[in-house]
Design a protein around this motif. Structure first.
Motif, PDB file in Angstrom:
ATOM      1  N   VAL A  67       0.868  -1.181   0.000  1.00  0.00           N
ATOM      2  CA  VAL A  67       0.000   0.000   0.000  1.00  0.00           C
ATOM      3  C   VAL A  67       0.899   1.223   0.000  1.00  0.00           C
ATOM      4  O   VAL A  67       1.837   1.317   0.790  1.00  0.00           O
ATOM      5  CB  VAL A  67      -0.947   0.027   1.229  1.00  0.00           C
ATOM      6  N   ARG A  68       0.641   2.124  -0.947  1.00  0.00           N
ATOM      7  CA  ARG A  68       1.410   3.377  -1.007  1.00  0.00           C
ATOM      8  C   ARG A  68       0.462   4.550  -0.863  1.00  0.00           C
ATOM      9  O   ARG A  68      -0.247   4.911  -1.802  1.00  0.00           O
ATOM     10  CB  ARG A  68       2.151   3.472  -2.337  1.00  0.00           C
ATOM     11  N   THR A  69       0.474   5.143   0.317  1.00  0.00           N
ATOM     12  CA  THR A  69      -0.420   6.282   0.541  1.00  0.00           C
ATOM     13  C   THR A  69       0.012   7.485  -0.277  1.00  0.00           C
ATOM     14  O   THR A  69      -0.804   8.313  -0.644  1.00  0.00           O
ATOM     15  CB  THR A  69      -0.413   6.683   2.022  1.00  0.00           C
ATOM     16  N   GLY A  70       1.315   7.558  -0.570  1.00  0.00           N
ATOM     17  CA  GLY A  70       1.819   8.687  -1.344  1.00  0.00           C
ATOM     18  C   GLY A  70       1.190   8.772  -2.727  1.00  0.00           C
ATOM     19  O   GLY A  70       1.195   9.832  -3.356  1.00  0.00           O
ATOM     20  N   ASP A  71       0.645   7.666  -3.202  1.00  0.00           N
ATOM     21  CA  ASP A  71       0.068   7.668  -4.556  1.00  0.00           C
ATOM     22  C   ASP A  71      -1.428   7.927  -4.561  1.00  0.00           C
ATOM     23  O   ASP A  71      -2.067   7.849  -5.603  1.00  0.00           O
ATOM     24  CB  ASP A  71       0.375   6.333  -5.245  1.00  0.00           C
ATOM     25  N   ILE A  72      -1.989   8.260  -3.379  1.00  0.00           N
ATOM     26  CA  ILE A  72      -3.456   8.355  -3.279  1.00  0.00           C
ATOM     27  C   ILE A  72      -4.044   9.368  -4.267  1.00  0.00           C
ATOM     28  O   ILE A  72      -5.088   9.136  -4.865  1.00  0.00           O
ATOM     29  CB  ILE A  72      -3.890   8.649  -1.822  1.00  0.00           C
ATOM     30  N   ARG A  80      -1.587   4.121 -14.175  1.00  0.00           N
ATOM     31  CA  ARG A  80      -0.705   3.105 -13.615  1.00  0.00           C
ATOM     32  C   ARG A  80      -0.498   3.145 -12.106  1.00  0.00           C
ATOM     33  O   ARG A  80       0.341   2.416 -11.592  1.00  0.00           O
ATOM     34  CB  ARG A  80       0.657   3.211 -14.299  1.00  0.00           C
ATOM     35  N   HIS A  81      -1.248   3.988 -11.394  1.00  0.00           N
ATOM     36  CA  HIS A  81      -1.069   4.050  -9.950  1.00  0.00           C
ATOM     37  C   HIS A  81      -2.290   3.557  -9.177  1.00  0.00           C
ATOM     38  O   HIS A  81      -3.426   3.897  -9.509  1.00  0.00           O
ATOM     39  CB  HIS A  81      -0.760   5.479  -9.497  1.00  0.00           C
ATOM     40  N   ALA A  82      -2.001   2.801  -8.170  1.00  0.00           N
ATOM     41  CA  ALA A  82      -3.041   2.378  -7.228  1.00  0.00           C
ATOM     42  C   ALA A  82      -2.462   2.580  -5.835  1.00  0.00           C
ATOM     43  O   ALA A  82      -1.245   2.677  -5.689  1.00  0.00           O
ATOM     44  CB  ALA A  82      -3.368   0.906  -7.452  1.00  0.00           C
ATOM     45  N   THR A  83      -3.327   2.666  -4.809  1.00  0.00           N
ATOM     46  CA  THR A  83      -2.747   2.679  -3.462  1.00  0.00           C
ATOM     47  C   THR A  83      -2.397   1.252  -3.071  1.00  0.00           C
ATOM     48  O   THR A  83      -1.411   0.996  -2.419  1.00  0.00           O
ATOM     49  CB  THR A  83      -3.701   3.266  -2.401  1.00  0.00           C
ATOM     50  N   ILE A 194       5.593   3.275 -19.678  1.00  0.00           N
ATOM     51  CA  ILE A 194       5.257   2.753 -18.345  1.00  0.00           C
ATOM     52  C   ILE A 194       6.484   2.087 -17.726  1.00  0.00           C
ATOM     53  O   ILE A 194       7.076   1.188 -18.325  1.00  0.00           O
ATOM     54  CB  ILE A 194       4.141   1.682 -18.439  1.00  0.00           C
ATOM     55  N   GLU A 195       6.824   2.563 -16.520  1.00  0.00           N
ATOM     56  CA  GLU A 195       7.890   1.874 -15.798  1.00  0.00           C
ATOM     57  C   GLU A 195       7.312   0.595 -15.234  1.00  0.00           C
ATOM     58  O   GLU A 195       6.296   0.618 -14.534  1.00  0.00           O
ATOM     59  CB  GLU A 195       8.394   2.752 -14.637  1.00  0.00           C
ATOM     60  N   ILE A 196       7.923  -0.523 -15.554  1.00  0.00           N
ATOM     61  CA  ILE A 196       7.364  -1.767 -15.025  1.00  0.00           C
ATOM     62  C   ILE A 196       8.240  -2.407 -13.950  1.00  0.00           C
ATOM     63  O   ILE A 196       7.760  -3.143 -13.106  1.00  0.00           O
ATOM     64  CB  ILE A 196       7.108  -2.816 -16.132  1.00  0.00           C
ATOM     65  N   TRP A 197       9.535  -2.154 -14.006  1.00  0.00           N
ATOM     66  CA  TRP A 197      10.394  -2.945 -13.116  1.00  0.00           C
ATOM     67  C   TRP A 197      11.557  -2.078 -12.657  1.00  0.00           C
ATOM     68  O   TRP A 197      12.138  -1.343 -13.457  1.00  0.00           O
ATOM     69  CB  TRP A 197      10.921  -4.168 -13.881  1.00  0.00           C
ATOM     70  N   ASN A 198      11.857  -2.176 -11.425  1.00  0.00           N
ATOM     71  CA  ASN A 198      12.983  -1.425 -10.877  1.00  0.00           C
ATOM     72  C   ASN A 198      13.950  -2.410 -10.230  1.00  0.00           C
ATOM     73  O   ASN A 198      13.551  -3.215  -9.397  1.00  0.00           O
ATOM     74  CB  ASN A 198      12.469  -0.406  -9.852  1.00  0.00           C
ATOM     75  N   LEU A 199      15.213  -2.353 -10.668  1.00  0.00           N
ATOM     76  CA  LEU A 199      16.229  -3.228 -10.087  1.00  0.00           C
ATOM     77  C   LEU A 199      17.136  -2.361  -9.219  1.00  0.00           C
ATOM     78  O   LEU A 199      17.739  -1.404  -9.710  1.00  0.00           O
ATOM     79  CB  LEU A 199      17.075  -3.890 -11.180  1.00  0.00           C
ATOM     80  N   GLU A 227       0.125  -5.406 -11.554  1.00  0.00           N
ATOM     81  CA  GLU A 227      -1.006  -4.889 -12.326  1.00  0.00           C
ATOM     82  C   GLU A 227      -0.547  -4.192 -13.594  1.00  0.00           C
ATOM     83  O   GLU A 227      -1.174  -4.305 -14.644  1.00  0.00           O
ATOM     84  CB  GLU A 227      -1.823  -3.908 -11.482  1.00  0.00           C
ATOM     85  N   ARG A 228       0.572  -3.459 -13.482  1.00  0.00           N
ATOM     86  CA  ARG A 228       1.060  -2.735 -14.660  1.00  0.00           C
ATOM     87  C   ARG A 228       1.424  -3.701 -15.771  1.00  0.00           C
ATOM     88  O   ARG A 228       1.049  -3.504 -16.934  1.00  0.00           O
ATOM     89  CB  ARG A 228       2.297  -1.914 -14.301  1.00  0.00           C
ATOM     90  N   VAL A 229       2.166  -4.733 -15.396  1.00  0.00           N
ATOM     91  CA  VAL A 229       2.600  -5.673 -16.419  1.00  0.00           C
ATOM     92  C   VAL A 229       1.407  -6.440 -16.980  1.00  0.00           C
ATOM     93  O   VAL A 229       1.302  -6.655 -18.189  1.00  0.00           O
ATOM     94  CB  VAL A 229       3.679  -6.618 -15.853  1.00  0.00           C
TER      95      VAL A 229
HETATM   96  P1  ATP Z   1       6.268   5.482 -10.501  1.00  0.00           P
HETATM   97  O1  ATP Z   1       7.369   6.421 -10.767  1.00  0.00           O
HETATM   98  O2  ATP Z   1       5.550   5.007 -11.703  1.00  0.00           O
HETATM   99  O3  ATP Z   1       5.381   5.934  -9.409  1.00  0.00           O
HETATM  100  P2  ATP Z   1       8.025   4.157  -8.707  1.00  0.00           P
HETATM  101  O4  ATP Z   1       9.338   4.628  -9.133  1.00  0.00           O
HETATM  102  O5  ATP Z   1       7.376   4.788  -7.551  1.00  0.00           O
HETATM  103  O6  ATP Z   1       6.984   4.152  -9.934  1.00  0.00           O
HETATM  104  P3  ATP Z   1       9.141   1.780  -7.553  1.00  0.00           P
HETATM  105  O7  ATP Z   1       9.167   2.373  -6.193  1.00  0.00           O
HETATM  106  O8  ATP Z   1      10.409   1.601  -8.252  1.00  0.00           O
HETATM  107  O9  ATP Z   1       8.104   2.575  -8.476  1.00  0.00           O
HETATM  108  O10 ATP Z   1       8.362   0.376  -7.457  1.00  0.00           O
HETATM  109  C1  ATP Z   1       8.671  -0.746  -8.276  1.00  0.00           C
HETATM  110  C2  ATP Z   1       7.545  -1.104  -9.192  1.00  0.00           C
HETATM  111  O11 ATP Z   1       6.290  -1.175  -8.513  1.00  0.00           O
HETATM  112  C3  ATP Z   1       7.321  -0.077 -10.251  1.00  0.00           C
HETATM  113  O12 ATP Z   1       8.192  -0.286 -11.320  1.00  0.00           O
HETATM  114  C4  ATP Z   1       5.895  -0.335 -10.647  1.00  0.00           C
HETATM  115  O13 ATP Z   1       5.811  -1.398 -11.565  1.00  0.00           O
HETATM  116  C5  ATP Z   1       5.254  -0.768  -9.379  1.00  0.00           C
HETATM  117  N1  ATP Z   1       4.526   0.348  -8.741  1.00  0.00           N
HETATM  118  C6  ATP Z   1       5.050   1.351  -8.033  1.00  0.00           C
HETATM  119  N2  ATP Z   1       4.087   2.180  -7.548  1.00  0.00           N
HETATM  120  C7  ATP Z   1       2.923   1.663  -7.982  1.00  0.00           C
HETATM  121  C8  ATP Z   1       1.572   2.049  -7.803  1.00  0.00           C
HETATM  122  N3  ATP Z   1       1.236   3.115  -7.089  1.00  0.00           N
HETATM  123  N4  ATP Z   1       0.619   1.278  -8.368  1.00  0.00           N
HETATM  124  C9  ATP Z   1       0.948   0.185  -9.078  1.00  0.00           C
HETATM  125  N5  ATP Z   1       2.197  -0.228  -9.281  1.00  0.00           N
HETATM  126  C10 ATP Z   1       3.196   0.490  -8.743  1.00  0.00           C
END
Ligand code: ATP
Ligand code: MG
Length: 894
Positions: A67-72, A80-83, A194-199, A227-229
């Motif tokens: 859960v990411r409240t910052g994305d609310i 592409r954002h959900a909480t 769309i950013e899908i993956w972070n390494l 969900e994004r992928v």
């Molecule tokens: P964005 O810049 O798009 O908000 P992020 O840099 O915050 O992404 P990361 O913290 O790197 O994303 O998280 C890793 C992965 O989790 C992301 O590449 C993305 O696929 C997924 N992700 C991140 N935030 C969300 C969200 N709010 N809803 C859905 N998927 C997410």
């Protein structure tokens, strides 16, 4: 590819590369108070990266609830954002590093998921040439597809600790999607990229000064948004259109009677509801409840925001539980625990929504009028004071005020709001200062129960059906419900429970819910919920707050319950209370009318009555008081209770109770012509119901205040039996009849005294025997005979006697004796007359000795006594005394 196939494919892929598949951890981070919620796959593994714990496996892979409240605010606005979302991740704890992480990432994305390399873009950290080499040389990504980004985007760190550069994989959905602007690129929010993956390559340790030193054991933390992928693979526009989320979305749209997909506010609202309810279901599932703080507040905010978006698009009444049902229907395949908990989750959400709708109804109207006022005055900002009033009085979240005002083009004065909040705290504090109005506890109660009142029906009935109007959780804050095993507080609209007041302690008993308590309750003949009532109080106004412990099920605001008082306990309390009135009357009769009540305490076991009187109550008086009170109980006088105005009551001659405040109408309790008191307590119908009144003690508690304690009814019987049993036991030990106990004990004490005297005589004689040897040990100091000796003496008197005897034997000389008594030292010094005339001083000598043993004392020149604390210094002290004699001789050149 279906969402669940993607989950499985990811986990399997990394399992085949040596990773251990681990289940998702809770949304509540375990043992990490610094984190509100689990927001990434690495959260449960934090201790491994920090090095504070050792993993069982060096490679792990998970599908983690986040859960990411910052994305609310992003929810519903971006594609592409959900909480709430799920993050697939693979982790290395000091095992593999960059080369493998990158190669596997690429392999999974291109081979397993089938993205074509032409669609993919890579970002790396500015100076991470190592990553560049791997992407470019080893994997074969063209250099112009690898973009270097700064610290903000591609470096992961959280203050001091492990950190490192990241590298992201982005998917380009093609020119047919997005804004079409020539500037569109990876940073554009339009949805094409769309950013899908972070390494994350954890390779440094950052210290306090901001220096980065390479880590010996480097780590990998990756996160791929499920969900994004899934959305990309299913070629749908947003994460709300995948096979899983779509089902929830459609349920929400149907409830709203919205044709999803037509765009605009309706679509956005449906997405918000979809996301927020999904997040809420998982949060409640992980044990979070809506409250005003921390995680509970995040949950409350999500639910209230969802409810409000529902209202905005015309959904009437409570609907969130239905969406929650849809969430559980879709998600329980992956998270079976949701299905097991379905009922509780739905109910929690329902209660919060109901409560919010109430607040919304009231608050919205107020906010509308505020907005109207601001707009008509040509303003652009809602004053903080108004926002605070909405929050304080209607429970209207500040964020909601901001959002609604924002829709009308207005801002809200945040600092004004904060000031108003602070001012309220100050007022509360000030009020506490002059200990009048609200103390901290009342303030808390006020927040939880507001102006609620309770009708007390317990004079006439001991069991009542009632409705729960407020619940206070185990943390003392307002709550929706209390669950099995929890202890908290409950306010009812009416209650038979007497709340502690006027000295009478509260009733105890049970609150149960069951048959017909709530819609949908099945009547299986046994209560759905049972709570033990531990007590009741009236902390604020007339609301009766029941302290409860839930033994089974749960109790929530709005529930209809049965409240039943422990009858036996109430009956015993009643007897003690009426007995208090009788003793009060009897005391006035026997001691005089100066007797006034100064306090009382009544419970089921005893009564205590404090009254003004200036001397001890003699045994005959006490017997007379007790006897009179018992004559009245035997007379079986009716106890009448009536209501009267305060004036009337005084005219009747009623005695007002100590320190109580009365409303206009008072309750008058009359016992024939024996007693007339204003009293809110519960009483027996006739004095005969009391049984016996037995006084158990009388004593003073302050100047001019006495306290009498008594027991009644079966309590009196128990008391009589207890004292009788004690007497019997003593008689048995003494081997006499109960009647002869006193004579026998008297004789024993006499014998003991005789024996003590004999012991004393013998010790003195023993001491005398030692006089000879002590005298023989004298030394000559500058021509003066000095005895300085440790001796044995049981007390100061025998020590002095011994010293006298030695002095007499010396004729001329100085005696200094020291003895250990218990953990202290006693000293005595004597100087014969002739030496006193030469200036020798027993006081000065004994003082020096005592000082050496950490004590002090003194006395006359011929005889002095002192004490010392340190028994180990006895010899040193005696030596110090002899030194004092020498010092005296030196200073007088003797
Ligand atoms: P964005 O810049 O798009 O908000 P992020 O840099 O915050 O992404 P990361 O913290 O790197 O994303 O998280 C890793 C992965 O989790 C992301 O590449 C993305 O696929 C997924 N992700 C991140 N935030 C969300 C969200 N709010 N809803 C859905 N998927 C997410
Ligand atoms: Mg983000």
């Amino acid at each position: 590819m279906k969402t669940d196939e993607l989950r499985q494919a990811y986990l399997k892929f990394f399992e085949s590369r040596g990773h251990k598949i681990m289940p998702s951890a809770s949304l509540v981070p375990a043992g990490d108070p610094t984190l509100l919620l689990t927001a990434a796959g690495m959260v449960p593994f934090k201790p491994y990266f920090l090095g504070t714990a050792k993993p069982d496996h060096l490679r792990a892979t998970t599908c983690q609830k986040c859960v990411r409240t910052g994305d609310i605010e992003n929810v519903g606005r971006t594609t592409r954002h959900a909480t709430f979302f799920e993050m697939l991740g693979n982790f290395s704890f000091g095992d593999y590093f960059k080369a493998e992480a990158i190669a596997w990432g690429w392999e999974f994305v291109t081979r397993v998921l089938g993205f074509s390399p032409e669609q993919l873009w890579i970002t790396i950290y500015l100076d991470d040439d190592e990553a560049f080499e791997i992407w470019n040389r080893a994997v074969g990504v063209p250099a112009d597809r690898i973009i270097r980004k700064g610290k903000k985007d591609n470096f992961w760190e959280i203050g001091v600790g492990p950190c490192g550069p990241c590298s992201e994989i982005h998917v380009d959905r093609g020119a047919r999607v997005g804004c079409g602007s020539p500037d569109c690129g990876l940073d554009c929010d339009c949805g094409r990229f769309i950013e899908i993956w972070n390494l994350v390559f954890i390779q440094f340790h950052r210290d306090e000064q901001g220096n980065y030193t390479p880590l010996e054991h480097k780590g990998i933390d990756t996160g791929m948004g499920l969900e994004r992928v899934a959305a990309l693979l299913q070629d749908v526009p947003t994460i709300f259109d995948t096979d899983e989320t779509r089902t929830i979305r459609d349920a929400a749209a149907e409830l709203a009677k919205v044709n999803y997909g037509e765009g605009g506010l309706a679509d956005m609202a449906v997405r918000v509801i979809t996301d927020h309810v999904r997040a809420s279901v998982f949060m409640v599932g992980d044990g979070i409840l809506p409250t005003n703080e921390g995680r509970g507040y995040v949950l409350r905010r999500l639910l209230r925001r969802a409810a409000r978006f529902g209202k905005l698009i015309g959904i009437e009444g409570v609907f969130l539980p239905k969406v929650a049902d849809a969430v559980i229907d879709v998600m329980h395949g992956t998270y079976p625990e949701l299905a097991d908990d379905r009922e509780r989750i739905a109910r929690t959400i329902q209660l919060e929504e109901e409560r919010f709708l109430l607040a919304l109804d009231q608050g919205s109207a107020v906010l509308e009028s505020v907005i109207f006022r601001v707009l008509s005055e040509g303003g652009s900002c809602v004053p903080g004071a108004d926002a605070f009033r909405l929050y304080d009085t209607f429970g209207f979240p500040f964020e909601l005020t901001v959002e609604i005002a924002g829709e009308r083009g207005l801002t809200v004065d945040q600092s004004g709001f904060d000031q108003a909040m602070e001012a309220q705290r100050d007022r509360a504090r000030a009020a506490r200062g002059d200990n009048a109005y609200l103390d901290e506890a009342s303030e808390r109660y006020h927040a939880a129960i507001g102006e609620a009142t309770t009708e007390f029906v317990g004079y006439d009935s001991l069991a009542q059906q009632a409705r729960i109007i407020a619940v206070i959780g185990p943390d003392g804050a307002s709550a929706q419900a209390l669950y099995q095993g929890e202890q908290g507080e409950i306010v009812l609209d009416r209650t038979p429970f007497y709340a502690t007041s006027g000295g009478q302690q509260a009733d105890t008993g049970f609150i149960t819910a069951g048959e017909g308590g709530r819609e949908g309750d099945d009547d299986d003949g046994c209560a759905r919920a049972v709570a033990e009532v531990l007590g009741a109080s009236k902390p604020l106004g007339d609301a009766v707050v029941h302290a409860v412990r839930v033994m089974r099920g749960n109790l929530a605001a709005g529930d209809v319950v049965n409240a039943s008082v422990d009858e036996a306990r109430r009956a015993a309390t009643r007897r003690n209370h009426t007995a208090t009135h009788l003793l009060h009357a009897a005391l006035r009769e026997v001691l005089g009318s100066h007797v006034q009540q100064a306090g009382s305490l009544v419970d089921d076991e005893r009564m205590r009555f404090d009254f003004s009187h200036f001397e001890a109550v003699g045994p005959e008086q006490l017997t007379a008081v007790e006897r009179l009170a018992n004559e009245w109980t035997l007379a079986n006088i009716p106890v009448d209770v009536s209501l009267a105005s305060l004036d009337e009551a005084h005219r009747m001659g009623a005695m007002a109770l100590f320190g109580e405040k009365y409303g206009n109408v008072v309750r008058v309790v009359r016992v024939g012509d024996v007693s007339l008191e204003l009293c809110g307590g519960t009483h027996v119908a006739r004095t005969g119901d009391i049984g016996m009144i037995k006084v158990v003690s009388e004593g003073g508690i302050a100047a001019g205040v006495r306290r009498i304690e008594a027991v009644t009814g079966l309590g009196a019987l128990d008391y009589a039996n207890r004292t009788r049993a004690a007497l019997r036991e003593v008689a048995e030990i003494l081997k006499v009849s109960e009647d002869s106990v006193a004579v026998r004990v008297d004789k024993l004490i006499q014998d003991l005294h005789d024996e003590e005297r004999e012991v004393h005589r013998l010790t003195s004689r023993l001491a005398a025997g030692s006089v000879d040897s002590i005298v023989a040990g004298r030394e000559m100091v500058g021509g003066v005979a000095v005895v300085a000796s440790p001796v044995e003496a049981p007390d100061a008197e025998s020590l002095r006697n011994l010293a006298d005897q030695i002095r007499d034997r010396l004729g001329s000389g100085i005696v200094l004796l020291g003895a250990v008594t218990g953990d202290k030292l006693g000293f005595v010094a004597c100087v014969t007359r002739d030496l006193v005339e030469l200036g020798y001083n027993a006081g000065a000598i004994v003082k020096e000795a005592a000082r050496a043993a950490g004590g002090g004392g003194g006395g006359r020149p011929d005889m002095a006594q002192a004490g010392g604390r340190d028994v180990s210094k006895l010899d040193a002290a005696l030596a110090a005394g002899v030194d004092a004699v020498r010092a005296h001789q030196a200073s007088h050149q003797m």
